[in-house]
Every structure is written in structure tokens, then in C-alpha cells.
Design a protein around this motif. Structure first.
Motif, PDB file in Angstrom:
ATOM      1  N   SER A  32     -17.924  48.104   1.534  1.00 27.24           N
ATOM      2  CA  SER A  32     -17.608  48.021   0.110  1.00 27.24           C
ATOM      3  C   SER A  32     -16.510  49.021  -0.243  1.00 27.24           C
ATOM      4  O   SER A  32     -16.445  50.080   0.369  1.00 27.24           O
ATOM      5  CB  SER A  32     -18.873  48.343  -0.687  1.00 27.24           C
ATOM      6  N   PRO A  33     -15.617  48.754  -1.150  1.00 27.98           N
ATOM      7  CA  PRO A  33     -15.656  47.650  -2.112  1.00 27.98           C
ATOM      8  C   PRO A  33     -15.174  46.302  -1.556  1.00 27.98           C
ATOM      9  O   PRO A  33     -15.404  45.281  -2.171  1.00 27.98           O
ATOM     10  CB  PRO A  33     -14.720  48.119  -3.217  1.00 27.98           C
ATOM     11  N   ASP A  34     -14.505  46.282  -0.434  1.00 32.74           N
ATOM     12  CA  ASP A  34     -14.033  45.047   0.202  1.00 32.74           C
ATOM     13  C   ASP A  34     -13.555  44.029  -0.831  1.00 32.74           C
ATOM     14  O   ASP A  34     -14.154  42.972  -1.014  1.00 32.74           O
ATOM     15  CB  ASP A  34     -15.161  44.446   1.051  1.00 32.74           C
ATOM     16  N   PRO A  35     -12.462  44.325  -1.526  1.00 34.73           N
ATOM     17  CA  PRO A  35     -12.054  43.477  -2.647  1.00 34.73           C
ATOM     18  C   PRO A  35     -11.500  42.120  -2.215  1.00 34.73           C
ATOM     19  O   PRO A  35     -11.336  41.246  -3.063  1.00 34.73           O
ATOM     20  CB  PRO A  35     -10.970  44.311  -3.333  1.00 34.73           C
ATOM     21  N   CYS A  36     -11.236  41.952  -0.917  1.00 35.34           N
ATOM     22  CA  CYS A  36     -10.611  40.694  -0.497  1.00 35.34           C
ATOM     23  C   CYS A  36     -11.622  39.692   0.060  1.00 35.34           C
ATOM     24  O   CYS A  36     -11.608  38.521  -0.304  1.00 35.34           O
ATOM     25  CB  CYS A  36      -9.527  40.973   0.541  1.00 35.34           C
ATOM     26  N   ASP A  37     -12.482  40.136   0.934  1.00 37.49           N
ATOM     27  CA  ASP A  37     -13.546  39.283   1.479  1.00 37.49           C
ATOM     28  C   ASP A  37     -12.992  37.968   2.036  1.00 37.49           C
ATOM     29  O   ASP A  37     -13.407  36.880   1.639  1.00 37.49           O
ATOM     30  CB  ASP A  37     -14.601  39.026   0.386  1.00 37.49           C
ATOM     31  N   ILE A  38     -12.016  38.071   2.935  1.00 41.17           N
ATOM     32  CA  ILE A  38     -11.439  36.881   3.585  1.00 41.17           C
ATOM     33  C   ILE A  38     -11.736  36.972   5.087  1.00 41.17           C
ATOM     34  O   ILE A  38     -11.598  38.052   5.681  1.00 41.17           O
ATOM     35  CB  ILE A  38      -9.915  36.821   3.366  1.00 41.17           C
ATOM     36  N   ASN A  39     -12.128  35.847   5.689  1.00 38.10           N
ATOM     37  CA  ASN A  39     -12.428  35.851   7.112  1.00 38.10           C
ATOM     38  C   ASN A  39     -11.130  35.799   7.914  1.00 38.10           C
ATOM     39  O   ASN A  39     -10.428  34.792   7.939  1.00 38.10           O
ATOM     40  CB  ASN A  39     -13.320  34.655   7.474  1.00 38.10           C
ATOM     41  N   THR A  40     -10.831  36.897   8.548  1.00 40.22           N
ATOM     42  CA  THR A  40      -9.585  36.979   9.333  1.00 40.22           C
ATOM     43  C   THR A  40      -9.855  36.865  10.829  1.00 40.22           C
ATOM     44  O   THR A  40      -8.915  36.791  11.616  1.00 40.22           O
ATOM     45  CB  THR A  40      -8.884  38.325   9.075  1.00 40.22           C
ATOM     46  N   VAL A  41     -11.120  36.869  11.195  1.00 37.55           N
ATOM     47  CA  VAL A  41     -11.475  36.924  12.610  1.00 37.55           C
ATOM     48  C   VAL A  41     -11.559  35.535  13.226  1.00 37.55           C
ATOM     49  O   VAL A  41     -11.046  35.301  14.327  1.00 37.55           O
ATOM     50  CB  VAL A  41     -12.817  37.672  12.791  1.00 37.55           C
ATOM     51  N   LYS A  42     -12.189  34.629  12.502  1.00 41.20           N
ATOM     52  CA  LYS A  42     -12.497  33.309  13.046  1.00 41.20           C
ATOM     53  C   LYS A  42     -11.240  32.601  13.560  1.00 41.20           C
ATOM     54  O   LYS A  42     -10.265  32.431  12.825  1.00 41.20           O
ATOM     55  CB  LYS A  42     -13.172  32.457  11.967  1.00 41.20           C
ATOM     56  N   GLY A  43     -11.293  32.219  14.823  1.00 39.63           N
ATOM     57  CA  GLY A  43     -10.195  31.477  15.426  1.00 39.63           C
ATOM     58  C   GLY A  43      -9.021  32.331  15.864  1.00 39.63           C
ATOM     59  O   GLY A  43      -8.036  31.802  16.388  1.00 39.63           O
ATOM     60  N   ASN A  44      -9.095  33.618  15.648  1.00 34.15           N
ATOM     61  CA  ASN A  44      -7.941  34.469  15.969  1.00 34.15           C
ATOM     62  C   ASN A  44      -8.185  35.446  17.118  1.00 34.15           C
ATOM     63  O   ASN A  44      -7.278  36.181  17.500  1.00 34.15           O
ATOM     64  CB  ASN A  44      -7.510  35.242  14.722  1.00 34.15           C
TER      65      ASN A  44
END
Lengths: 530, 333
Positions: free
Chosen positions: A330-342
Motif C-alpha cells: 500500500s498505497p499501490d495507487p496503480c494496481d496493474i498486473n505487469t507480471v503476467k505473460g512477461n
């Protein structure tokens, strides 16, 4: 409260990255009865905080104690949105922030907290001569804060553009003016602006706090008259995790962070717990000139040789989760999955082919060599965060040997980890963790100067990452999230870092409920039960 | 008028003192104590300075700025050659300055004074409890099982005392906590806040030594009970209580108390483990935390105190032995 294991892990995580707050919520049955006033909240902490001066420490135990004493300008909510704390309102862009303080904020000695005091807190950190470890993290070099006491406003001009200026500046712990004039007071945890004041400190034994009756500036609509607030808090230093668990079961403490085997016992009892998610399984590769891992092909092969799901199971005892980003806390204001598939997938044949392509060919002993030099690497890992880390390292070592890479394992404590990463540089693979609460705080580790001038310990030189983070830094708050996410993806694509396991480090409670903070328990959230 | 006649063959008072085996004994023991302390001080210094890891980095945090670490190291003299640091350390030590804790910033001397009492209290209490139980128990067992009587009692005593002596303090402490603090909730799990807090740590420290001491007391008592003068006392039909307590016990106690004294040193060392399990606010719990944090001044001071206590107890045992059996002192001289 915090065990040695979890402290070590959190220091490894948050001291490297200095994340602001962790996310996560309460779990477990924990039938606690009715809310009750006037109680003492007692907590077991694994490490003594030492000097508490909030501008001069990043140790999680010191920050944990400090959060009881020093309030912040804003507090993030569960979604990473800012809530009023010391500041009632603000106006912010990537370069400038104007905070207006609430009326009637007082210090522990009854004096008023002025806008000048707040500005002095920020300017102290901004002054490189003071060598504050918060410089470059919460406060950018070259930052200047100016105060107008009449209007209770503090105007901060950041030295460099900062997308998350509000969260970063707002997260600075603020001390009163008398503490700024005499920093020995701050080292002893005085000059409080927060919910509690320190009334007794017996180093390495216990710390006692009393709730300040005049404290009304809790986050958002926090009500000082609500039921269940503790009148006193006692932090007991209990290094032994088994002892901490026993104290919790017997009801002698209300909270303890338990990371090891004792969790089973507490889970079986159905105790309430708040478990902030932290990164646990990562690989970093030393890309300094001359290191085999400076070659992207070698890094890719090393990752393709590993079944990361299997490693995650071993590392976390099957309690871990698949990471979605390097920003887990936290606060992690973006919360986007950047790991999957990369992240390169498990493919031993591809790993062998990648190494062949880079010129590392297998010798008669099965170990690869190039130009007469064998492919022998050194992996460092923290040996202070539980036996599973060593087991995971050994498993990884076996898998790497199958593709002809000899990896020597070196278990180190936290201090040695720091010395190796930021000092000697004698490593090839590191299993130490890096994370943050906002993506901009990752930049010094993956795009900044190398040690000793900076903290880019792996010598990452990723032009796409730099370009995208530079672009993202011009945007304010969540508007830059897509760019931040794209930048992080570039790190994974170039195999600059691999993250494969997140894990919760639960703080168990008995007779009390609370929300987690980045270093344990959020003081304002504590509620006592009969 | 009386004249003073000095016989040259008779030593003067000063000469008698100089020739006294007691003086020689005291000087020898004193010198041995001082040399042992010096070895201890040097070993403590080297141990802490030669282990890998930067104490300043540990104190300031893993990502503390390099220049901050460097300046703190400079201020603490850690960049000086090891010999210079050693000489400075000895000089400060001799002037009573134990230094400043790198972690908490508190004066180490103050910390030691605050915590030493808790550790000594724990060890002494365990020693007293062990002595108070072991001696009567051993004597009673000797009386009950003398001359091959009551084989069953002897077997139970021998087995149970052997088991009790074999359990490591650490395991015993964990077991005691689990049963009496966590499950039965008779005593606190940890801390030293109330009188009842003493029960479990003292038991954890005392059980092993009590068992060993009771076995020794029994063996010693059995040996004394076979002596001729005891047979004579019995022949004179002296009351049994008088034979055992007045005539046999004092002679059986010499070796028992000597070994008991030496056992105190193991109890002092045992406090390190026990204090950590019970979060006891003594030196033992502090040294573990300080080793982890590489807090040189604190670790060195506590090693010094622990070692000093052990050496002091040994010295006192030697003196006690010499007082109880002066012939041994004279023989050694």
C-alpha cells in the motif's frame, strides 16, 4: 511483536524500497466480544527500535514505533487515495504541493504545531548535509518547503518531478519544533505529533505510550470518541518468535507478527490476523561489466531453467501467491498486473538453447564454459528469514546445474546482504527482495546511479525503462499508471528482475483488532475488545 | 630492664607474612584471575571485530547512504587499524568506559548496571533453589539407600535424576512454558513483572543442577556413612539425627558445595538461553540481540561481565576450598 524473521524480511523489502504502506486486511475468526474503552494494547516486537528519529531511520522496527508518535500530513486509504491527517486539504502537481494544516494541531507538550515546523521537517530531509535516508525516496533532492503560519499552509517545490508527490511528501513523519531544534529528543521518541506519546523507554525490553487526549487529527473522519481505543500501548521486545506466540495465546500480549512455523498453531486456534502482502521470491542479476549475467541471454536461460511455481511452493510453504507487480504494498495507487505473460516461462530446452547461443558450451563435466572460463555463479540469499529460503536456493541450484551452470550459494544476514549489494558487488544472483508502495520508488533501484553513488545495485541499464519512467514522472498520481506499468514490463522483458512469490506476514491479534501498516499495525486502527 | 633479643633464626612478622602460603596462594590466584580477564577481553574484542558484517550498516539500515556509513565509521574509530582500536578499547575499559551502544545510543555501562541485577538474581535464585532441594534430597536418599537398602528407591532416584540432568535447559524451558504458562496459565509466559514470573525461569535453570547435585550429595554422604567414626557413633547409640546432621553432613558437604559453586558458573551461562525464552530483562537476552545487530560495545561488555562472573565464582570456590582444607593450599604452595 515482529519476529526476527519477519523483521528481516520486511527490512529487506522495505528498507531497500522504503515502501509506504502495505495492503491487506484482517482475516481469521477471532471472536473478540464487545468493544471496550480504557484498555492497554500490548504488542510483541522482535527487534529493538534503537534511535527513533523519524527522519534518520528506515529500520522497520524504528518506523513501527515512530508511527505511534509522529503523524503524517496525509494517510492513504485502502485504494491508495489520500485522506486528511495533519493536512486538511492539499493542491498538488508533479512539482509542487501545497498543504493546508488542520486547525488546532498540538504537540505533546501542548504547544501548537505550526506550518513552519512542518516545512522544517521537510527541509531537514532535503538538506543533503543531514544525510537523511528519506532523501530521494519521500523527498527529492533539491526540494524546498516554505511556510505561511497565518494561513497554515506549507508550499513544497520538489527538486525533481514526482508523480506521487502527494503520497511521498505526505508520508513524511512530522515532529514538533522542539524536536527539530534538539534531535536528541527525536532519537528518544519525543516531540510527538501523533496519537500517542512515549512515556517510558527501556531499550530492548519495553516501550510504553499513552494516548494523547488532544489528538483529533486521525485520518479522514477518525473519531477520537469512538469506542475501543486503547488508553495505553506497551511494546514489548520479544526476539523469540515462539515466546511471542505463547504470549499471544496466553493473552499477555494482544498482537504479535509470526512468520514461521508458529503460524500453524495460531491459525488452528482461529486467531484474527492482518496479513500485509510483501514480495518474497525474487531474482536479481548482477549486470556489472564482466559478469556473465550482464548478458540478457544468460539471464533468460537462468529463468527458463526454473519452474517458478515449484519454487514458490517451497519458499512459501504453499501459502504464497503469484505476484502481479513489483509494487505490492500500500498505497499501490496503480494496481496493474505487469507480471503476467512477461516472465520467461519454464522451458529447459529453450534455456539450453539460449546458453548455447550465447557461446557458453557444455564441457565434459557438464558445466558450461566460454573462452576457458567456466559458467560459475554466486547466488546470495538471506539466511535469516526462515529455512525455506535455503531450501529454495538449493532447489534452484540443482535446476541450474541441469543446464550446465554451477551456482555457489551464500547465505548472508541482512547487513552482509547490504554490504554485498551496495559494497563489494561480489555476486551474480540475489534472492533479496525489492518492492515499493508506489512505482516511482523503484526507479533508484532499476534506473538510478550504481553504488556507491546510488542504489542501482544490479547495474541495470534499461533504456526503455528509463524513457517510460521519465515520461510517467511528468504525470500526476494515477494518471501516469499506464506508463509506470509499461516501464515495469520492460524490466521483466529484459529479465532485469524476476518476481515469483508474494507472501503475507501476518500480525495475529487477541483481544484487539487492527489494520496492517507497512511495518506491522496501524496505530489509529487499534480497537480493544472485552 | 628487659633487652630485646632478636634471634636471627626466627623470621620477623613481615617475613612470616611474606613466607605465608596464604600470600602466595592469593597472589597466584589473583594473577591467574587477571590473566584470564585479559584473555577474555582480547577474545571478546577479536571475536566481534573479525566476524563479517559492518556494525554501522547494521545500525543505520541496509540502504543507508554510503557517506553516512563512512562518516559514522570514522566517528566510531572503526576505520582505525585493529591494533589502535584494541588499545583504545583497553584504555577506555581501564577507565571504566564501556562505550556507547551502536544500536540504541545508550551508555553500555548504564545498560549493564540496569540488567546485571536481573541476571544475577535469576542465577543466584536458581543456585539457592538447587542447593536447598539437592542437599536434603541427596542426604535423604543416601540414608534411605545405604548399605544396599531399598533398591527400588535407588533405581527411581538414579533414573529420574539422570533424566532431569540430561534435559537441556532450552527444552525444559519450552516445556515448562507450554504446560504451566500456556495451557494451565499458572505463571506468566515471559517477563519479570511479578514474583510469579520467577518460577518458571528459575525452575528451568535449577532442575538440571539440582539433579546432578543431589546425586553428588548422595554419593558423598554414602561414603561418609561408611567411615569408622560414624560406625563408632552408632556403636555409642547416638541418635540417628545427630549422627547424620552433626557428624556426617558437614564432611559430606565439602565436595558437594565445591561442585555446587562450580555449577553456579554453568547457571550464569545458562541464563543466556533461559532469558531469551522468557524474555527476561537481563544481560542474556540482550547479548543475543546485540550479536545479531553486531553492536560491538554491548557484546564485548556482556561477554566481559559473563566471563568475569564465571572467573569470580571460580576464584571464590578456590578460596572456599582453601579455607575448608588449608592443607591443599599449603601443598600447592
Amino acid at each position: 511483536m515482529r519476529s526476527k524473521k519477519s523483521i528481516a524480511s520486511l527490512i529487506a523489502t522495505t528498507a531497500l524500497a522504503l515502501g509506504a504502506c502495505t495492503s491487506g486486511g484482517g482475516a481469521g475468526a477471532g471472536d473478540e466480544g464487545e468493544l471496550v474503552d480504557g484498555k492497554t494494547f500490548t504488542m510483541a516486537l522482535g527487534l529493538d527500535p534503537g534511535a527513533i528519529d523519524p527522519a534518520m531511520t528506515v529500520l522497520s522496527s524504528a518506523r513501527f514505533v515512530g508511527q505511534f508518535i509522529y503523524a503524517r500530513l496525509i494517510e492513504p486509504d485502502d485504494d491508495g487515495e489520500a485522506m486528511p491527517a495533519l493536512a486538511e486539504k492539499w493542491k498538488v502537481d508533479a512539482k509542487t504541493a501545497v498543504f493546508t494544516l488542520r486547525e488546532g494541531i498540538t504537540c505533546e507538550d501542548g504547544s501548537e504545531l505550526t506550518a513552519t515546523d512542518v516545512a522544517d521537517n521537510i527541509n531537514f530531509i532535503a538538506d543533503p548535509g543531514h544525510r537523511s535516508p528519506l532523501l530521494g525516496l519521500n523527498v527529492q533532492p533539491g526540494t524546498v518547503a516554505k511556510a505561511d503560519d497565518a494561513s497554515r499552509t506549507v508550499t513544497v517545490t520538489s527538486g525533481t518531478p514526482d508523480s506521487f508527490l502527494l503520497l511521498n511528501l505526505g508520508g513524511v513523519p512530522i515532529a514538533c519544533g522542539n524536536g527539530l531544534a534538539d534531535r536528541d529528543l527525536l532519537a528518544k521518541g519525543r516531540a510527538a505529533t501523533g496519537m500517542f506519546k512515549l512515556v517510558e523507554a527501556v531499550p530492548n525490553d519495553h516501550y510504553t505510550f499513552e494516548r494523547r487526549e488532544d489528538y483529533t487529527w486521525g485520518p479522514g473522519d477518525w473519531d477520537p470518541n469512538q469506542k475501543g481505543l486503547p488508553d495505553k500501548v506497551v511494546i514489548r521486545i520479544i526476539p523469540n518468535e515462539t515466546t511471542a506466540a505463547n504470549l499471544l495465546i496466553s493473552g499477555e500480549v494482544n498482537a504479535a507478527t509470526i512468520a514461521g512455523a508458529e503460524r500453524d498453531r495460531l491459525d488452528d486456534m482461529g486467531l484474527f490476523n492482518a496479513a500485509p502482502l510483501t514480495p518474497f521470491g525474487q531474482f536479481h542479476f548482477n549486470q556489472a561489466a564482466g559478469r556473465p549475467t550482464a548478458d540478457e541471454g544468460v539471464r533468460r536461460a537462468l529463468v527458463q531453467a526454473q519452474d517458478l511455481g515449484k519454487l514458490r511452493k517451497v519458499l512459501t510453504g504453499d501459502r504464497g501467491s503469484v505476484p502481479t507487480s513489483l509494487v505490492t504494498m500500500s498505497p499501490d495507487p496503480c494496481d496493474i498486473n505487469t507480471v503476467k505473460g512477461n516472465i520467461p516461462e519454464y522451458d529447459v530446452a529453450a534455456a539450453n538453447a539460449a546458453l548455447d547461443a550465447t557461446g557458453w558450451t557444455k564441457g565434459s563435466d557438464g558445466i558450461r564454459a566460454k573462452g576457458g572460463k567456466k559458467l560459475e555463479l554466486t547466488m546470495i540469499y538471506l539466511n535469516t528469514i526462515g529455512e525455506t529460503m535455503a531450501a529454495t536456493a538449493e532447489l534452484a541450484q540443482q535446476e541450474w546445474k541441469k543446464i550446465g551452470v554451477e551456482v555457489k550459494l551464500r547465505g548472508v544476514d541482512l547487513t552482509q546482504l547490504g554490504e554485498t549489494l551496495f559494497g563489494t558487488g561480489d555476486w551474480d544472483i540475489s534472492a533479496g527482495q525489492v518492492s515499493a508502495g508506489v512505482p516511482s520508488k523503484l526507479v533508484p533501484f532499476f534506473g538510478g546511479p550504481n553504488p556507491p553513488d546510488g542504489t542501482n545495485f544490479a547495474h541495470v541499464d534499461n533504456p526503455q525503462y528509463k524513457e517510460l519512467t521519465t515520461k510517467a514522472a511528468t504525470k500526476v498520481g494515477a494518471t501516469g499508471c499506464e506508463d509506470w506499468a509499461a516501464a515495469e514490463v520492460e524490466l521483466f522483458k529484459a529479465v532485469d528482475v524476476v518476481t515469483y512469490a508474494d507472501s503475507g506476514f501476518p500480525t495475529y491479534g487477541k483481544g484487539a483488532r487492527f489494520e496492517p501498516s507497512d511495518v506491522g499495525v496501524n496505530p489509529m486502527s487499534i480497537r480493544m475488545y472485552e | 630492664m628487659a633487652s630485646l633479643v632478636v634471634d636471627p633464626s626466627t623470621p620477623s612478622a613481615a617475613g612470616r607474612v611474606l613466607d605465608s602460603p596464604w600470600l602466595s596462594f592469593t597472589l597466584r590466584r589473583g594473577a591467574r584471575f587477571l590473566v584470564s580477564m585479559w584473555v577474555l577481553v582480547t577474545a571478546a574484542f577479536l571475536m566481534m571485530h573479525l566476524v563479517p558484517g559492518d556494525p554501522v550498516r547494521a545500525a543505520l539500515g541496509i540502504d543507508a547512504p554510503a557517506d553516512l556509513v563512512a562518516s559514522r565509521r570514522e566517528a566510531l574509530g572503526l576505520n582505525d587499524p585493529l591494533l589502535t582500536q584494541y588499545v583504545d578499547y583497553l584504555r577506555n575499559l581501564l577507565s571504566g568506559d564501556l562505550g556507547i551502544s551502536m544500536g540504541s545510543g545508550e551508555p553500555v555501562g548504564t545498560m549493564v548496571v540496569e540488567r546485571l541485577g536481573s541476571t544475577v538474581q535469576l542465577a543466584l535464585l536458581a543456585f539457592v533453589v538447587a542447593g536447598a532441594i539437592a542437599v536434603p534430597l541427596g542426604v535423604a536418599m543416601a540414608v534411605a539407600t545405604r548399605a544396599g537398602r531399598r533398591r527400588g528407591v535407588e533405581l527411581v532416584f538414579a533414573t529420574s535424576s539422570m533424566l532431569a540432568a540430561a534435559i537441556p535447559e532450552f527444552l525444559l524451558a519450552v516445556g515448562l512454558v507450554y504446560v504451566f504458562a500456556v495451557n494451565l496459565a499458572w505463571f506468566p509466559v515471559a517477563g519479570a513483572a511479578t514474583l510469579s514470573s520467577f518460577v518458571l525461569p528459575v525452575l528451568a535453570l535449577a532442575v538440571g543442577p539440582t539433579a546432578i547435585l543431589a546425586r553428588i550429595a548422595r554419593v558423598e554422604m554414602l561414603a561418609v556413612l561408611q567411615d569408622d567414626y560414624i560406625r563408632t557413633a552408632r556403636a555409642k547409640r547416638l541418635p540417628a539425627r545427630r549422627i547424620y546432621l552433626r557428624h556426617a553432613l558437614p564432611n559430606a558437604l565439602t565436595a558437594t558445595l565445591t561442585l555446587g559453586g562450580l555449577m553456579l558458573t554453568t547457571m550464569v551461562a545458562g541464563t543466556v538461553l533461559v532469558e531469551n525464552i522468557f524474555a527476561w530483562p537481563g544481560l542474556g537476552s540482550r547479548i543475543v540481540q546485540s550479536i545479531t545487530a553486531k553492536d560491538y560495545p554491548v557484546v564485548q561488555a556482556i561477554i566481559l561481565i559473563y566471563g568475569g562472573l564465571v572467573l569470580l565464582v571460580n576464584l571464590l570456590v578456590d578460596i572456599t576450598l582453601a579455607l575448608l582444607d588449608p592443607r591443599s593450599t599449603i601443598r600447592e604452595a
